[in-house]
Scaffold this motif. Structure first.
Motif, PDB file in Angstrom:
ATOM      1  N   TYR A  10       9.530 -29.017  -4.344  1.00 58.35           N
ATOM      2  CA  TYR A  10      10.083 -28.757  -3.181  1.00 58.35           C
ATOM      3  C   TYR A  10      10.087 -30.053  -3.034  1.00 58.35           C
ATOM      4  O   TYR A  10      10.147 -31.194  -2.356  1.00 58.35           O
ATOM      5  N   ARG A  11       7.833 -30.026  -2.893  1.00 56.10           N
ATOM      6  CA  ARG A  11       7.530 -31.093  -2.214  1.00 56.10           C
ATOM      7  C   ARG A  11       7.646 -32.183  -3.463  1.00 56.10           C
ATOM      8  O   ARG A  11       7.583 -34.027  -3.453  1.00 56.10           O
ATOM      9  N   ARG A  12       7.587 -32.547  -4.585  1.00 53.63           N
ATOM     10  CA  ARG A  12       8.290 -33.741  -5.506  1.00 53.63           C
ATOM     11  C   ARG A  12       9.340 -34.867  -5.221  1.00 53.63           C
ATOM     12  O   ARG A  12       9.698 -35.818  -5.624  1.00 53.63           O
ATOM     13  N   GLY A  67       0.634 -39.486  -4.412  1.00 59.33           N
ATOM     14  CA  GLY A  67       1.225 -38.245  -3.933  1.00 59.33           C
ATOM     15  C   GLY A  67       1.636 -37.214  -4.821  1.00 59.33           C
ATOM     16  O   GLY A  67       1.614 -36.023  -4.395  1.00 59.33           O
ATOM     17  N   GLN A  68       1.631 -38.149  -5.711  1.00 58.27           N
ATOM     18  CA  GLN A  68       2.242 -35.799  -6.454  1.00 58.27           C
ATOM     19  C   GLN A  68       0.360 -35.677  -6.652  1.00 58.27           C
ATOM     20  O   GLN A  68       0.900 -34.469  -6.643  1.00 58.27           O
ATOM     21  N   LEU A  69       0.045 -36.243  -6.728  1.00 54.96           N
ATOM     22  CA  LEU A  69      -1.537 -35.458  -7.089  1.00 54.96           C
ATOM     23  C   LEU A  69      -1.843 -34.685  -5.443  1.00 54.96           C
ATOM     24  O   LEU A  69      -2.554 -33.760  -5.435  1.00 54.96           O
ATOM     25  N   ILE A  70      -1.620 -35.013  -4.619  1.00 52.35           N
ATOM     26  CA  ILE A  70      -1.716 -34.098  -2.676  1.00 52.35           C
ATOM     27  C   ILE A  70      -0.693 -33.179  -2.674  1.00 52.35           C
ATOM     28  O   ILE A  70      -1.521 -32.264  -2.525  1.00 52.35           O
ATOM     29  N   VAL A  71       0.332 -33.461  -3.491  1.00 54.61           N
ATOM     30  CA  VAL A  71       1.521 -32.545  -3.361  1.00 54.61           C
ATOM     31  C   VAL A  71       1.037 -30.935  -4.515  1.00 54.61           C
ATOM     32  O   VAL A  71       0.430 -30.103  -3.963  1.00 54.61           O
TER      33      VAL A  71
END
Length: 180
Positions: A101-103, A113-117
């Motif tokens: 969902y977040r991706r 952003g990817q690492l945070i998700v």
């Protein structure tokens, strides 16, 4: 489900099981050990996406529930799903769902952003759910359970970084394979 997706899902389940063969590290102060399987859970979300990643983790947890000793340390059976570690297992189930969902959000085009998700889904939410469950089923206070959950953050953060780096490397390799 297509043959390719089915195969990838089965391979991810196998990878999670193999990571469970690495002996858990007991902490001694809480009844929850450090395990490597959550790395596989994060990889399932990254490689398989929301739907198939959740299916892979769900099948893995179903195997554990049915008594197959697939959890770290050979744990299995229905009792595991009401014991002190159950909150983490439930967190594992929603991790790929949340990652998928977040991706799909615009900030995911950036590596941070990817690492945070990955970190929020695979580390923060799982450890929060695990700590809340630990508080609910043991005599540990809420503050004690939340504080003990902090013990997992550094190692789980490292696993999130490893999952991200593996996913990036696999993406580069798959592009190269398509060009050949």
């Amino acid at each position: 489900m297509k043959i390719r997706q089915l195969t990838q899902t089965a391979l991810m389940i196998a990878a999670i099981i193999v990571l469970g063969m690495i002996p858990p590290i007991p902490l001694g102060i809480i009844p929850v050990p450090i395990v490597m399987q959550n790395l596989g859970i994060m990889l399932a979300g990254l490689f398989l996406g929301s739907k198939n990643g959740t299916i892979a983790v769900g099948v893995f947890l179903l195997l554990a529930f049915l008594g197959f000793p697939v959890l770290s340390g050979g744990q299995a059976g229905p009792a595991v799903f009401i014991g002190p570690t159950a909150g983490y297992l439930f967190g594992w189930l929603i991790t790929p769902l949340m990652m998928g969902y977040r991706r799909s959000r615009p900030f995911m085009s950036h590596s941070w952003g990817q690492l945070i998700v990955i970190w929020i889904s695979g580390v923060l939410i799982v450890n929060l759910m695990g700590a809340l469950w630990l508080w609910w089923v043991t005599p540990i206070s809420l503050i004690g359970a939340l504080t003990s959950g902090l013990l997992f953050i550094p190692g789980d953060t490292l696993k999130a970084v490893v999952a991200y780096l593996v996913a990036v490397r696999m993406k580069v390799l798959s592009r190269a394979a398509r060009q050949v």
